[in-house]
Design an enzyme around this catalytic site. Sequence first.
Site, PDB file in Angstrom:
ATOM      1  N   SER A 181     -64.766 -57.475 -52.440  1.00  0.00           N
ATOM      2  CA  SER A 181     -64.417 -57.727 -54.127  1.00  0.00           C
ATOM      3  C   SER A 181     -63.067 -58.529 -54.315  1.00  0.00           C
ATOM      4  CB  SER A 181     -63.989 -56.346 -54.784  1.00  0.00           C
ATOM      5  OG  SER A 181     -65.503 -55.699 -54.864  1.00  0.00           O
ATOM      6  N   LYS A 199     -56.510 -55.376 -62.621  1.00  0.00           N
ATOM      7  CA  LYS A 199     -57.763 -55.165 -62.708  1.00  0.00           C
ATOM      8  C   LYS A 199     -58.323 -53.873 -63.499  1.00  0.00           C
ATOM      9  CE  LYS A 199     -61.534 -54.758 -59.310  1.00  0.00           C
ATOM     10  NZ  LYS A 199     -62.122 -54.781 -57.864  1.00  0.00           N
ATOM     11  N   SER A 219     -65.839 -57.896 -57.207  1.00  0.00           N
ATOM     12  CA  SER A 219     -65.684 -57.125 -58.482  1.00  0.00           C
ATOM     13  C   SER A 219     -64.140 -57.842 -59.031  1.00  0.00           C
ATOM     14  CB  SER A 219     -65.577 -55.642 -58.377  1.00  0.00           C
ATOM     15  OG  SER A 219     -64.702 -55.139 -57.512  1.00  0.00           O
TER      16      SER A 219
END
Length: 479
Positions: free
Chosen positions: A183, A84, A159
């Site tokens: 997320s 990420k 996210s």
Amino acid sequence: MTSPRDELCMRSATELAALLRNRQVSAREVVDAHLDRIERLNPAINAIVTLDPDGARAAADAADAAVAAGEKVGPLHGLPVAHKDTHATGGMRTTWGSPLHVDTVPASDELVVSRLKAAGAIRLGKTNVPEFAAGSHTVNPVFGTTHNPYRRGLSAGGSSGGAAAALAAGLVPVAEGGDMGGSLRNPAAFCNVVGLRPTPGRVPTWPSAMGWSPMQVQGPMGRTVADVALQLSVLAGPDSRVPIALQDDGAGFAASLPVELPGLRVAWAPNLGGRIPVDPVITAVLTSTVQVVQDLGAKVEEDCPDLSDADEVFRTLRAWIFEASLGDVVRRSPDKVKATIRWNAELGAALTGGDVARAEIAHTRLYERVIAFFDRFDVLLAPTTQVLPFPVDCEYPTEVAGVPQRDYLGWMRSCTLISPTGCPALSVPGGFSPDGLPVGLQIIGPPGADRRVLEVGHAIEQATGHGQHRPVLPFPEAA
């Protein structure tokens, strides 16, 4: 016709790991297959935003040499991973989706990245995120928008949207993300993969400016529950630098998972006790899946813990964290930070000591009520999301099932109400809407019961087969 390389890319991480250990396939073959698929498919999806093919191939060759020399290898040996883009990667650009960090190259890996590497995973690159991971729709001014692999033009969630989309599209077999308000869970639901928000401290986060906070956690994502469990086995475990780190060793999470649920006490909360509106399509899909849970031997009844004050606890502590982590950035460069981040940080700056104290008192009471609820039930089932994947040009849904939402956090409350409880929460594929969009089922257990939610998720996954329905790629041409 699917090519052998594509078939390799769509195998589960647990299958690939076994093939690699047994030398039925080389790490170089696996890496090359994924790099080829990324080259062909990623431009239309935009899940992976930074790529290091040369570094990945070199690492794969080293991994193959280690096996040939008879060296001991880790549980994730040879598996490609993309991290990420809010997780620091030594020597590789980490932007946080912000123009302020477009050229930032950290000197070292943060803990979640280093643990995956130590377990043998091979870094391919980075996955897309919303700016500073704020919001559950993956778009930022640096790299643009990530599209849902099940339908171009729709959101992949966030996210960790780039991670979920990359998994669904077969660009990587393993990925990781973070979760404050959903997320890891929201994008898993939108992309028909699996995401676990672990019990706070299960996966230690380091470095962290607010090491005592249980709100922001990191965790694994995968195409199957077993893949997530395999990753958790290497991500979990103590770290003396992290004050809330749990002391349990993580290795046990990789043990085999059951396929039946005899006697399991299950609470089903289709709207979290009347606290959230939910698209009726989602409710209908998940009602059918809950029936499958009963067929597996579980005892299901509709019930929900008392989540009074969960909204205000989450909103207050989130704002407090935004002020602590981004307040100075907002004041220094307000024109380079999106409006929702400015709003959240400004809310945090306006908090008083009394506001935070009241939130902490309510937080404690919420935890106590949830613990008491799980004296009667083993797990709680609920929708992961309140809406289906929405158009990418919409920053966030402003209404849910006809109910207007007060701000950009409103449509995420199916996840945000759970975050402050301290419970592990797993999103698994729960079915599809009539027009083929994924729906996620959220499995919530008492604090510390990460293994339990994995067991339940695996049994549901095996019984329904929803996770086996992969997207049609490349995207079909528009009519």
